[in-house]
Design a protein around this motif. Structure first.
Motif, PDB file in Angstrom:
ATOM      1  N   LEU A  11       0.854  -1.024   0.234  1.00  0.00           N
ATOM      2  CA  LEU A  11      -0.128  -0.203  -0.003  1.00  0.00           C
ATOM      3  C   LEU A  11       0.968   1.203  -0.133  1.00  0.00           C
ATOM      4  CD1 LEU A  11      -3.072   1.357   0.256  1.00  0.00           C
ATOM      5  CD2 LEU A  11      -2.433   0.924   2.602  1.00  0.00           C
ATOM      6  N   LEU A  12       1.964   1.342   0.812  1.00  0.00           N
ATOM      7  CA  LEU A  12       2.865   2.559   0.766  1.00  0.00           C
ATOM      8  C   LEU A  12       3.809   2.239  -0.140  1.00  0.00           C
ATOM      9  CD1 LEU A  12       3.358   2.772   4.455  1.00  0.00           C
ATOM     10  CD2 LEU A  12       1.804   4.176   3.088  1.00  0.00           C
ATOM     11  N   ARG A  13       4.011   1.390  -0.993  1.00  0.00           N
ATOM     12  CA  ARG A  13       4.826   1.187  -2.036  1.00  0.00           C
ATOM     13  C   ARG A  13       6.299   1.298  -1.413  1.00  0.00           C
ATOM     14  NH1 ARG A  13       1.976   4.315  -6.972  1.00  0.00           N
ATOM     15  NH2 ARG A  13       0.148   3.082  -7.033  1.00  0.00           N
ATOM     16  N   LEU A  14       6.583   0.687  -0.423  1.00  0.00           N
ATOM     17  CA  LEU A  14       7.959   0.519   0.302  1.00  0.00           C
ATOM     18  C   LEU A  14       8.927  -0.097  -0.458  1.00  0.00           C
ATOM     19  CD1 LEU A  14       6.831   0.069   4.217  1.00  0.00           C
ATOM     20  CD2 LEU A  14       7.371   2.140   2.934  1.00  0.00           C
ATOM     21  N   ARG A  15       9.940   0.431  -0.661  1.00  0.00           N
ATOM     22  CA  ARG A  15      11.008  -0.467  -1.698  1.00  0.00           C
ATOM     23  C   ARG A  15      12.205  -0.615  -0.682  1.00  0.00           C
ATOM     24  NH1 ARG A  15      11.128   3.606  -7.028  1.00  0.00           N
ATOM     25  NH2 ARG A  15       8.858   3.156  -7.290  1.00  0.00           N
ATOM     26  N   ARG A  16      12.694  -0.015   0.081  1.00  0.00           N
ATOM     27  CA  ARG A  16      13.728  -0.259   1.010  1.00  0.00           C
ATOM     28  C   ARG A  16      13.636  -0.741   2.223  1.00  0.00           C
ATOM     29  NH1 ARG A  16      16.375   1.150  -3.086  1.00  0.00           N
ATOM     30  NH2 ARG A  16      17.374   2.862  -3.542  1.00  0.00           N
ATOM     31  N   LEU A  17      12.518  -0.287   2.950  1.00  0.00           N
ATOM     32  CA  LEU A  17      12.233  -0.812   4.367  1.00  0.00           C
ATOM     33  C   LEU A  17      11.608  -2.083   4.182  1.00  0.00           C
ATOM     34  CD1 LEU A  17      10.686   2.233   6.143  1.00  0.00           C
ATOM     35  CD2 LEU A  17      13.065   1.316   6.226  1.00  0.00           C
ATOM     36  N   ARG A  18      11.947  -3.034   5.306  1.00  0.00           N
ATOM     37  CA  ARG A  18      11.502  -4.571   5.258  1.00  0.00           C
ATOM     38  C   ARG A  18      10.948  -4.731   6.924  1.00  0.00           C
ATOM     39  NH1 ARG A  18      11.336  -4.173   0.641  1.00  0.00           N
ATOM     40  NH2 ARG A  18      12.867  -5.098  -0.791  1.00  0.00           N
ATOM     41  N   LEU A  19       9.619  -4.521   6.981  1.00  0.00           N
ATOM     42  CA  LEU A  19       9.186  -4.387   8.138  1.00  0.00           C
ATOM     43  C   LEU A  19       8.796  -5.965   8.827  1.00  0.00           C
ATOM     44  CD1 LEU A  19       6.560  -1.348   7.912  1.00  0.00           C
ATOM     45  CD2 LEU A  19       8.958  -1.309   8.933  1.00  0.00           C
ATOM     46  N   THR A  20       9.130  -6.370   9.855  1.00  0.00           N
ATOM     47  CA  THR A  20       8.481  -7.469  10.324  1.00  0.00           C
ATOM     48  C   THR A  20       7.050  -7.493  10.888  1.00  0.00           C
ATOM     49  OG1 THR A  20       9.413  -7.009  12.494  1.00  0.00           O
ATOM     50  CG2 THR A  20      11.070  -7.755  11.210  1.00  0.00           C
ATOM     51  N   GLY A  21       6.951  -8.751  11.269  1.00  0.00           N
ATOM     52  CA  GLY A  21       5.584  -8.669  11.758  1.00  0.00           C
ATOM     53  C   GLY A  21       5.174  -7.955  12.894  1.00  0.00           C
ATOM     54  N   TRP A  22       5.892  -7.887  14.042  1.00  0.00           N
ATOM     55  CA  TRP A  22       5.606  -6.943  14.956  1.00  0.00           C
ATOM     56  C   TRP A  22       5.734  -5.518  14.913  1.00  0.00           C
ATOM     57  CZ3 TRP A  22       8.873  -3.604  17.510  1.00  0.00           C
ATOM     58  CH2 TRP A  22      10.082  -3.771  17.162  1.00  0.00           C
TER      59      TRP A  22
END
Length: 96
Positions: free
Chosen positions: A14-25
């Motif tokens: 949705l945010l079209r994140l290219r660099r950030l990889r967010l974990t589940g928490w």
């Protein structure tokens, strides 16, 4: 336009994140956590009811800004010098 990869979260797509990889928490904290905090503050009459809407949007904008800033500060992978340009030895291909 290419199809979204199935392993990326809906939040990242949705945010079209290219660099950030967010974990589940981290995703849970950024989505459900912010909604709960906004709702609790609104129910306690500490803030306006608009906070329930504005706070998650502001957090999403901050996450997207972090992603864009990270992209601007990190050099692209193609800008890294090749082994020949760096003066290093070029590894030989296997079987030759």
């Amino acid at each position: 336009m290419t199809a979204p990869s199935p392993h990326r979260s809906a939040y990242a797509r949705l945010l079209r994140l290219r660099r950030l990889r967010l974990t589940g928490w981290q995703r849970a904290l950024l989505v459900e956590g912010v909604l709960v905090v906004g709702a609790l503050l609104a129910l306690a009459d500490a803030v306006s009811a608009w906070t329930v809407v504005v706070l998650p949007v502001a957090v999403a904008a901050a996450v997207k800004a972090q992603d864009v800033l990270t992209g601007l500060l990190d050099p692209p992978e193609s800008a890294a010098p090749s082994p020949r340009q760096a003066g290093g030895a070029v590894p030989k291909a296997a079987g030759r």
